[in-house]
Design an enzyme around this catalytic site. Structure first.
Site, PDB file in Angstrom:
ATOM      1  N   GLY A   1     -16.477 -19.563  -5.222  1.00  0.00           N
ATOM      2  CA  GLY A   1     -15.899 -20.614  -4.615  1.00  0.00           C
ATOM      3  C   GLY A   1     -17.158 -21.501  -4.003  1.00  0.00           C
TER       4      GLY A   1
ATOM      5  N   LYS B   1      -5.092 -17.519  -6.941  1.00  0.00           N
ATOM      6  CA  LYS B   1      -5.049 -17.332  -5.685  1.00  0.00           C
ATOM      7  C   LYS B   1      -4.023 -17.969  -5.252  1.00  0.00           C
ATOM      8  CE  LYS B   1     -10.028 -16.749  -5.934  1.00  0.00           C
ATOM      9  NZ  LYS B   1     -11.510 -16.897  -5.077  1.00  0.00           N
TER      10      LYS B   1
ATOM     11  N   ASN C   1      -7.459 -16.330 -11.901  1.00  0.00           N
ATOM     12  CA  ASN C   1      -6.770 -15.868 -10.458  1.00  0.00           C
ATOM     13  C   ASN C   1      -6.519 -17.413  -9.661  1.00  0.00           C
ATOM     14  OD1 ASN C   1      -6.160 -14.932  -7.978  1.00  0.00           O
ATOM     15  ND2 ASN C   1      -8.473 -14.043  -7.775  1.00  0.00           N
TER      16      ASN C   1
ATOM     17  N   SER D   1     -17.739 -18.658  -9.575  1.00  0.00           N
ATOM     18  CA  SER D   1     -18.273 -20.055 -10.125  1.00  0.00           C
ATOM     19  C   SER D   1     -18.277 -19.972 -11.521  1.00  0.00           C
ATOM     20  CB  SER D   1     -19.393 -20.431  -9.483  1.00  0.00           C
ATOM     21  OG  SER D   1     -18.982 -20.523  -8.230  1.00  0.00           O
TER      22      SER D   1
ATOM     23  N   GLU E   1     -17.700  -9.432  -8.799  1.00  0.00           N
ATOM     24  CA  GLU E   1     -17.763 -10.546  -8.112  1.00  0.00           C
ATOM     25  C   GLU E   1     -18.509 -10.792  -7.035  1.00  0.00           C
ATOM     26  OE1 GLU E   1     -13.768 -12.907  -9.353  1.00  0.00           O
ATOM     27  OE2 GLU E   1     -13.427 -11.843  -7.517  1.00  0.00           O
TER      28      GLU E   1
ATOM     29  N   GLU F   1     -11.606 -11.314  -1.068  1.00  0.00           N
ATOM     30  CA  GLU F   1     -11.105 -12.073  -0.039  1.00  0.00           C
ATOM     31  C   GLU F   1      -9.892 -11.119   0.748  1.00  0.00           C
ATOM     32  OE1 GLU F   1      -9.618 -15.212  -2.643  1.00  0.00           O
ATOM     33  OE2 GLU F   1     -11.826 -15.697  -2.817  1.00  0.00           O
TER      34      GLU F   1
ATOM     35  N   HIS G   1      -9.685  -7.536  -4.258  1.00  0.00           N
ATOM     36  CA  HIS G   1     -10.496  -8.900  -4.245  1.00  0.00           C
ATOM     37  C   HIS G   1     -11.356  -9.114  -2.924  1.00  0.00           C
ATOM     38  CE1 HIS G   1     -11.510 -13.262  -4.494  1.00  0.00           C
ATOM     39  NE2 HIS G   1     -11.382 -13.050  -5.667  1.00  0.00           N
TER      40      HIS G   1
END
Ligand code: 13P
Length: 253
Positions: A174, A11, A9, A214, A168, A98, A96
């Protein structure tokens, strides 16, 4: 045997030229995949059509990182599933964290996105996962179950079988803080159990559940070795060819 998938991904990273050279490096270094393994790269919207034409290896498939929950209409700046289908995008990431956090996407909207993808024969990579506070209160199982329930449980068995799930945990995205392979396995087994209750064991055992948060070249093999982990959805480490290729190499056969 379930599909083992390494999904990148990107992003909102990489210029077009940088993306071109990263894909070229991935193609050059891609190991021979078994028929059971797939590599998927989720590209930024503007590059999907052009970079798709530049990928010669059958081993790499592209994904969109999002789509809108309406079929079409007056939604300036948005991208529909019908548009993705018209340029033959085979996968789309849905929900996702985010998108949920920064763009306030709801479980009900994600259910609509899932429906549009399935109608267009685009494979949704459905993301779920809990924030840190939920994990600290030890409520992660109930939290993730509700996400699955509200976005996926309206499907019938045949439709459900077409979904890929990515777990996730938000606290591991991250942050460099990976869930331990035991924590990943525990949640993946829980998700599979929830799917089994709702859709039966044939469906539950056929669905790929990816871990994200991660994942790196150095920890992928251990995480992927867990019985209910069928690969990974990778952010930061997917931006470096050498790292992502190590992650691909760590997939179970
Ligand atoms: P990182 O691999 O950078 O933690 O991101 C995970 C992720 O969000 C993939 O979708």
């Amino acid at each position: 045997m379930r599909k083992q998938i390494a999904a990148a991904n990107w992003k909102m990273n990489k210029t077009f030229r940088e993306g071109q050279s990263l894909l070229r490096e991935l193609e050059t270094g891609m190991p021979q995949l078994t028929s059971n393994q797939s590599v998927v790269v989720a590209l930024p919207f503007p590059y999907l059509g052009m970079l798709k034409l530049e990928i010669h290896s059958k081993s790499i498939q592209i994904a969109a990182q999002n789509c809108h929950h309406a079929r079409e209409g007056a939604f300036t700046g948005e991208v529909s599933v019908v548009m993705l289908k018209s340029i033959d995008v085979p996968y789309c990431i849905i929900g996702h964290s985010e998108r949920r956090e920064y763009f306030h996407e709801t479980n009900a909207q994600l259910a609509d996105k899932i429906n549009h993808c399935l109608a267009a024969d685009i494979t949704p990579i459905f993301c779920c996962g809990e924030p840190l506070a939920v994990r600290e209160a030890n409520n992660q199982n109930t939290f993730v179950e509700a996400q699955l329930n509200e976005s996926l449980f309206h499907l019938d068995e045949a439709a459900m079988q077409k979904i890929v799930i990515a777990y996730e945990p938000i606290w591991a995205i991250g942050t460099g803080k990976t869930a331990s392979s035991d924590q990943a396995q525990e949640m993946h087994a829980h998700i599979r159990g929830v799917l089994q209750k709702q859709f039966g064991s044939t469906v539950a055992s056929s669905i790929s559940i990816l871990y994200g948060g991660s994942v790196k070249g150095s920890n992928a093999a251990e995480i992927f070795s867990q019985p209910d982990v069928d690969g990974g959805l990778v952010g930061g480490a997917s931006l470096i060819a050498e790292e992502f290729l190590k992650i691909v190499a760590a997939l179970k056969q």
